[in-house]
Design a protein around this motif. Structure first.
Motif, PDB file in Angstrom:
ATOM      1  N   THR A  15       0.848  -1.179   0.000  1.00 64.74           N
ATOM      2  CA  THR A  15       0.000   0.000   0.000  1.00 64.74           C
ATOM      3  C   THR A  15       0.887   1.233   0.000  1.00 64.74           C
ATOM      4  O   THR A  15       1.779   1.363   0.849  1.00 64.74           O
ATOM      5  N   GLN A  16       0.624   2.138  -0.940  1.00 64.38           N
ATOM      6  CA  GLN A  16       1.382   3.380  -1.055  1.00 64.38           C
ATOM      7  C   GLN A  16       0.417   4.542  -1.206  1.00 64.38           C
ATOM      8  O   GLN A  16      -0.718   4.356  -1.651  1.00 64.38           O
ATOM      9  N   PRO A  17       0.877   5.769  -0.887  1.00 65.21           N
ATOM     10  CA  PRO A  17       0.028   6.936  -1.190  1.00 65.21           C
ATOM     11  C   PRO A  17      -0.152   7.051  -2.693  1.00 65.21           C
ATOM     12  O   PRO A  17       0.744   6.720  -3.472  1.00 65.21           O
ATOM     13  N   ILE A  18      -1.313   7.517  -3.102  1.00 64.37           N
ATOM     14  CA  ILE A  18      -1.597   7.611  -4.528  1.00 64.37           C
ATOM     15  C   ILE A  18      -0.759   8.687  -5.194  1.00 64.37           C
ATOM     16  O   ILE A  18      -0.257   8.512  -6.312  1.00 64.37           O
ATOM     17  N   SER A  19      -0.579   9.810  -4.501  1.00 65.96           N
ATOM     18  CA  SER A  19       0.179  10.906  -5.113  1.00 65.96           C
ATOM     19  C   SER A  19       0.866  11.740  -4.042  1.00 65.96           C
ATOM     20  O   SER A  19       0.465  11.736  -2.887  1.00 65.96           O
ATOM     21  N   MET A  20       1.918  12.436  -4.478  1.00 61.20           N
ATOM     22  CA  MET A  20       2.663  13.357  -3.624  1.00 61.20           C
ATOM     23  C   MET A  20       3.178  14.491  -4.482  1.00 61.20           C
ATOM     24  O   MET A  20       3.528  14.280  -5.655  1.00 61.20           O
ATOM     25  N   ILE A  56       8.882   8.476   0.288  1.00 63.14           N
ATOM     26  CA  ILE A  56       7.670   7.749  -0.094  1.00 63.14           C
ATOM     27  C   ILE A  56       7.644   6.445   0.692  1.00 63.14           C
ATOM     28  O   ILE A  56       8.583   5.650   0.619  1.00 63.14           O
ATOM     29  N   THR A  57       6.557   6.243   1.419  1.00 62.08           N
ATOM     30  CA  THR A  57       6.463   5.062   2.272  1.00 62.08           C
ATOM     31  C   THR A  57       5.559   4.012   1.654  1.00 62.08           C
ATOM     32  O   THR A  57       4.529   4.334   1.058  1.00 62.08           O
ATOM     33  N   CYS A  58       5.941   2.767   1.814  1.00 67.04           N
ATOM     34  CA  CYS A  58       5.166   1.633   1.339  1.00 67.04           C
ATOM     35  C   CYS A  58       4.883   0.718   2.530  1.00 67.04           C
ATOM     36  O   CYS A  58       5.801   0.399   3.291  1.00 67.04           O
ATOM     37  N   SER A  94       7.105  -2.053   6.712  1.00 66.44           N
ATOM     38  CA  SER A  94       7.023  -0.900   5.830  1.00 66.44           C
ATOM     39  C   SER A  94       8.427  -0.602   5.311  1.00 66.44           C
ATOM     40  O   SER A  94       9.412  -1.155   5.818  1.00 66.44           O
ATOM     41  N   THR A 152      10.691   2.900   3.304  1.00 67.99           N
ATOM     42  CA  THR A 152      10.623   4.285   2.841  1.00 67.99           C
ATOM     43  C   THR A 152      11.716   4.535   1.810  1.00 67.99           C
ATOM     44  O   THR A 152      12.904   4.334   2.090  1.00 67.99           O
ATOM     45  N   THR A 172       2.887   5.378  -6.522  1.00 66.68           N
ATOM     46  CA  THR A 172       2.766   6.761  -6.041  1.00 66.68           C
ATOM     47  C   THR A 172       3.201   7.700  -7.153  1.00 66.68           C
ATOM     48  O   THR A 172       4.338   7.623  -7.621  1.00 66.68           O
TER      49      THR A 172
END
Lengths: 116, 112
Positions: B5-10, B20-22, B70, B72, B106
């Motif tokens: 799971t990652q953030p969709i955008s940054m 960026i964290t996973c 996790s 990063t 991301t």
């Protein structure tokens, strides 16, 4: 330099046509993969192969088949193309013998298929 | 296989450090963590791989805590050319017969 070559960069086909997407790697890799990529959905695995004549289903194999008759070549076949198969198709290969192992993939440039 | 799971955008400004964290809560003992970068109309390319603690190369650093649930990816002093989609992938590097599934990635946008 390590290379994965996809035969066609852009293709336009009609609904119901049989479509072949070819992928060749020159690195003597055991593993080869076919992904499709659609906006907002990331990379989705269609099929993969870990040896000649071996194939395994990925997450979305429906409507596709594959062929691996030689180690360096992995073909994706759309038996009867449909409009929902319009997508970017990416081929990749990897080896367990490399410095980083099996899950470091080398990708081709992609084949953008449009089905009308 | 561990789901990621990652953030969709940054978004980030040029010159800043980007992290960026996973998340990969069900990572297995033999799994490695690999990050890829993808530019538009190109296939993803390998950036960095690690198993635990910290790994650094000429492009990025990868930080993995002790529980390995996790990781990063750290990009130092980003430039406009770092605008891309970044994917983390978790799998067993010694096991070739494995379904390697990517997450949605991301999308990093660097602002001038």
């Amino acid at each position: 330099d390590v290379k994965v070559t996809q035969s066609s960069r852009y293709l336009v086909k009609r609904t119901g046509e049989k479509v072949f997407l070819e992928c060749v790697q020159d690195m003597d890799h055991e593993n080869m993969f076919w992904y499709r990529q659609d906006p907002g959905l990331g990379l989705r695995l269609i099929y993969f192969s870990y040896d000649v004549k071996m194939k395994e289903k990925g997450d979305i194999p429906e409507g596709y088949s594959v062929s691996r008759e030689k180690k360096e070549r992995f073909s994706l076949i759309l038996e009867s193309a449909s409009t929902n198969q319009t997508s970017m198709y990416l081929c990749a290969s990897s080896s367990v013998r490399g410095s980083y192992g099996a899950n470091v993939l080398t990708f081709g440039a992609g084949s953008r298929l449009t089905v009308l | 296989l561990a789901k990621t799971t990652q953030p969709i955008s940054m978004d980030s400004y040029e010159g800043q450090e980007v992290n960026i964290t996973c998340s990969h809560n069900n990572i297995a003992t033999n799994d490695y963590i690999t990050w890829y970068q993808q530019f538009p109309s190109q296939g993803p390319r390998f950036i960095i791989q690690g198993y635990k603690t910290k790994v650094t190369n000429e492009v990025a650093s990868l930080f993995i805590p002790a529980d390995r649930k996790s990781s990063t990816l750290s990009l130092p002093r980003v430039s406009l050319s770092d605008t891309a989609v970044y994917y983390c992938l978790v799998g067993d590097s010694n096991f070739g017969n494995e379904k390697l599934t990517f997450g949605t990635g991301t999308r990093l946008t660097i602002i001038p």
